[in-house]
Design an enzyme around this catalytic site. Structure first.
Site, short mmCIF file in Angstrom:
data_model
loop_
_atom_site.label_atom_id
_atom_site.label_comp_id
_atom_site.label_asym_id
_atom_site.label_seq_id
_atom_site.Cartn_x
_atom_site.Cartn_y
_atom_site.Cartn_z
N ASP A 118 0.98 -1.34 0.07
CA ASP A 118 -0.01 -0.02 -0.18
C ASP A 118 0.93 1.21 0.12
O ASP A 118 1.95 1.45 0.91
CB ASP A 118 -1.02 -0.02 1.29
N VAL A 159 3.31 2.97 -1.42
CA VAL A 159 4.62 3.06 -1.11
C VAL A 159 5.33 4.40 -1.19
O VAL A 159 6.68 4.76 -0.56
CB VAL A 159 5.59 2.05 -1.65
N GLU A 186 1.62 0.05 -4.90
CA GLU A 186 0.65 0.98 -5.16
C GLU A 186 1.53 2.38 -5.02
O GLU A 186 2.28 2.57 -3.98
CB GLU A 186 -0.48 1.12 -4.12
N ASP A 240 -2.83 3.72 -11.70
CA ASP A 240 -3.75 4.64 -11.30
C ASP A 240 -4.04 5.71 -12.54
O ASP A 240 -5.24 5.94 -12.60
CB ASP A 240 -3.09 5.62 -10.05
N ASP A 241 -3.09 5.84 -13.39
CA ASP A 241 -3.39 6.69 -14.51
C ASP A 241 -4.48 5.98 -15.32
O ASP A 241 -5.32 6.83 -15.98
CB ASP A 241 -2.06 6.86 -15.15
N HIS A 243 -11.27 -0.36 -4.13
CA HIS A 243 -11.38 0.04 -2.75
C HIS A 243 -11.33 1.30 -2.39
O HIS A 243 -12.37 1.94 -1.85
CB HIS A 243 -10.81 -0.77 -1.63
N ASP A 244 -10.37 2.03 -2.98
CA ASP A 244 -9.89 3.44 -2.82
C ASP A 244 -10.99 4.10 -3.43
O ASP A 244 -11.54 5.06 -3.01
CB ASP A 244 -8.52 3.69 -3.20
N GLY A 276 -14.44 3.44 -1.92
CA GLY A 276 -14.45 3.88 -0.53
C GLY A 276 -14.21 5.05 -0.20
O GLY A 276 -14.61 5.58 0.92
N ASN A 277 -13.38 5.92 -0.78
CA ASN A 277 -12.99 7.07 -0.44
C ASN A 277 -14.06 8.19 -1.11
O ASN A 277 -13.78 9.44 -1.11
CB ASN A 277 -11.55 7.41 -1.10
#
Length: 606
Positions: free
Chosen positions: A262, A264, A297, A323-324, A394-395, A398-399
């Protein structure tokens, strides 16, 4: 077969009894509290306290008394049966008899990840409950289950990232033996199983390290959670070993096939080798004969950790969460432009095209979201399998204030297009639990600080404060509608409703996902197992993506039209359509794509 990982700390079974070891360099005195009896521990010159107790045995409960006052659990506890503030339990890892000795893992190219929160994935919310779903995952086309963090946390429910005892699987989900049975059951079905681990911070309740091991943290590096983890200052050798052994422990003692590290980018290290490098090197050296997959990540987009050797094998880490790719897809599908989506909102198709072809969309360009600072490193030399792609996780669910999935935000036809291109692109795909059937349930942020009302209130206020800068929450009344993360009902609302699978539109989404994963297995994975010779993308366009990857065994082409008008593209006469949206036609060399459609084509090698 018995599995056991030896560590320099914690409780270990020996012929003389249970050996206890605690690093407490800033404590004056440590006593072992064992089944209600206190005994002084012997200190050496490096801040270690040790004691072998002949009377201790598996099942004994123990803790440490610090300076005659505070009683704390073992930071390397293998299990906390009651709570993170209570006593630790002596566990004998060798008591579990494994039957998967022939399992050596699966090649990375075969990976289709399914991210799971154990507490909300099934009605039971347990490891045992998840075992009953594994066969359905396998039949769907999933090849790897990724469990969100399991480190023991305060209370009986947590979304996973507030763990404080990283060696102790959360008791809310079952026993260590239950978790081992889950891993073993997955292997019996040919499924890999990964674990998400958190080495950048501890949760706000139950971490006592500051009381006796001050060098564990440093004010030289600040993080969103406060003082940074000390991996590069005085005392950092023990801190580094704590987390390195944690990774080795899960891979050896629990036989996990891979780890996801997670955030880093929040692990600041000015020393050499960087902690991230030492971590992966130790793992690779320890398990040379196994398929071990290490996933980062890393918001910093550092390609340096993802390099391959001459044979195409990862030297350090296997892949990074892309992520991109997600952010570009999300901006394109929803039109959202606040927060980090600001970096993608103006040209989402251009960013998506570059990320699909080269890995990162940001390879050193300035980031508006980061105040104009450059972000990323060149990544076009990396294969697409160095990136884990996702439309949701989840991010990004969940965020959100209300935990909405894409199926709550995007019209079905457009989401279907994105799902198809996502699952058939050459990156390693990840699905978030329930995504395969467009689950109606949200995934909200939830915690349990019932025994600490002040902390609970701070979390509630902090949650609302996070969204205050967003336009949609400028109205205080709207802000008050944000679900209370400390309320049990928020957790219960996040549980998947498996009964809805049989109804519309969920049945159709599930069928589509199964068909796409079958196509991936037959058409895409064979290409990924051969050498990549390069990727080419058509000139940047505000509405078109046209990317071709060349492998030894053939070419793969992804074409998509996100514009309002029909687009015609030239196609190699030898290419064939593997998948296409309704309305797409291939007539001779002309590939015709109506608005918001796409196609996947395969051709012979060049």
């Amino acid at each position: 077969m018995r599995r056991f990982h030896r560590m320099p700390f914690g409780a270990e079974t020996t012929p003389e009894g249970i050996h206890f070891a605690l690093w407490a360099p800033t404590a004056r005195d440590i006593h072992l509290v064992l089944d209600g009896t206190e005994s002084p521990m012997e200190r050496d010159g490096n801040g270690w306290y040790r004691l072998t107790a002949p009377e201790a045995r598996p099942g004994s409960r123990y803790s440490y008394r610090v300076d005659g006052a505070l009683t704390v659990p073992d930071p390397a506890s293998r299990f906390q049966p009651d709570n993170v503030h209570g006593q630790s339990l002596v566990i004998d890892p060798k008591a579990y008899a494994w039957s998967d000795s022939d399992w050596a893992g699966r090649p990375w190219e075969e990976t289709v990840l399914y991210e799971v929160h154990v507490g909300t994935a099934t009605p039971e919310g347990t490891y045992a409950g998840l075992v009953g779903r594994l066969e359905a995952f396998r039949n769907l086309g999933i090849t790897a289950i990724e469990l969100m963090p399991l480190g023991a946390f305060a209370g009986r429910r947590n979304w996973g990232y507030d763990g404080v005892l990283p060696f102790a699987p959360a008791a809310a989900y079952g026993s260590p033996e239950d978790l081992k049975q889950l891993v073993e059951s997955a292997h019996e079905l040919g499924l890999m199983i990964f674990l998400d681990v958190v080495y950048n911070h501890f949760g706000p309740s139950g971490n006592y390290l500051h009381a006796y091991a001050e060098p564990f943290f440093t004010d030289r590096h600040r993080t969103p959670w406060g003082a940074g983890i000390n991996v590069d200052g005085d005392g950092s050798r023990t801190v580094r070993d704590f987390f390195i052994h944690n990774a080795l422990y899960w891979l050896e003692e629990y036989h996990f096939d891979g780890l996801r590290f997670d955030a880093v980018h929040a692990i600041a290290d000015d020393s050499r080798p960087h902690f991230i490098e030492e971590l992966s090197t130790r793992i690779r050296d320890t398990f040379p004969g196994r398929e071990i997959h290490l996933v980062l990540e890393n918001e910093a987009n550092e390609a340096r950790w993802l390099g391959r050797d001459a044979a195409g094998h990862p030297r350090l880490h296997t892949a990074q969460w892309a992520d991109d790719i997600h952010n570009a897809w999300h901006a394109l599908l929803t039109g959202e432009r606040e927060g980090y989506y600001a970096d993608y909102a103006e040209k989402p198709v251009v960013h998506l095209s570059r990320a699909l072809a080269e890995g990162f969309a940001y390879q050193g360009e300035p980031s508006e979201h980061a105040g104009g600072k450059p972000r990323g490193e060149p990544s076009s030399h990396l294969p697409p399998t160095a990136f884990v792609s996702f439309l949701q996780n989840h991010d990004q669910i969940g965020n959100r204030a209300f935990g909405e999935r894409l199926s709550h935000l995007v019209q079905p036809a457009r989401l279907s297009l994105a799902r198809s291109l996502h699952l058939l692109a050459p990156q390693v795909p990840l699905l978030f639990m329930g995504e395969e059937w467009a689950a109606s349930t949200p995934f909200l942020y939830f915690v349990d600080f019932e025994s600490e009302p002040d902390l609970g209130q701070a979390v509630r206020e902090g949650r609302r404060g996070e969204f205050a800068r967003f336009e949609a929450f400028a109205d205080p009344e709207t802000s008050l509608r944000i679900p209370d993360p400390t309320d049990c009902s928020t957790f219960m609302r996040s549980k998947l409703d498996w009964a809805e699978i049989g109804g519309s539109p969920h049945r159709n989404a599930l069928s589509e996902t199964r068909r796409l994963l079958s196509l991936r297995r037959m058409e895409i994975i064979p290409l990924l197992k051969s050498e990549l010779h390069g990727a080419h993308r058509a000139p940047p366009s505000a509405s078109m993506i046209d990317v071709t990857w060349s492998f030894t065994t053939g070419q793969l082409r992804l074409v998509a039209n996100f514009g309002d008008t029909v687009s015609v593209r030239k196609s190699d006469a030898a290419a064939r359509v593997v998948w296409s949206s309704p309305g797409v036609t291939l007539n001779g060399e002309n590939l015709t794509l109506p608005s918001w459609t796409g196609a996947i084509l395969k051709g012979p090698p060049i």
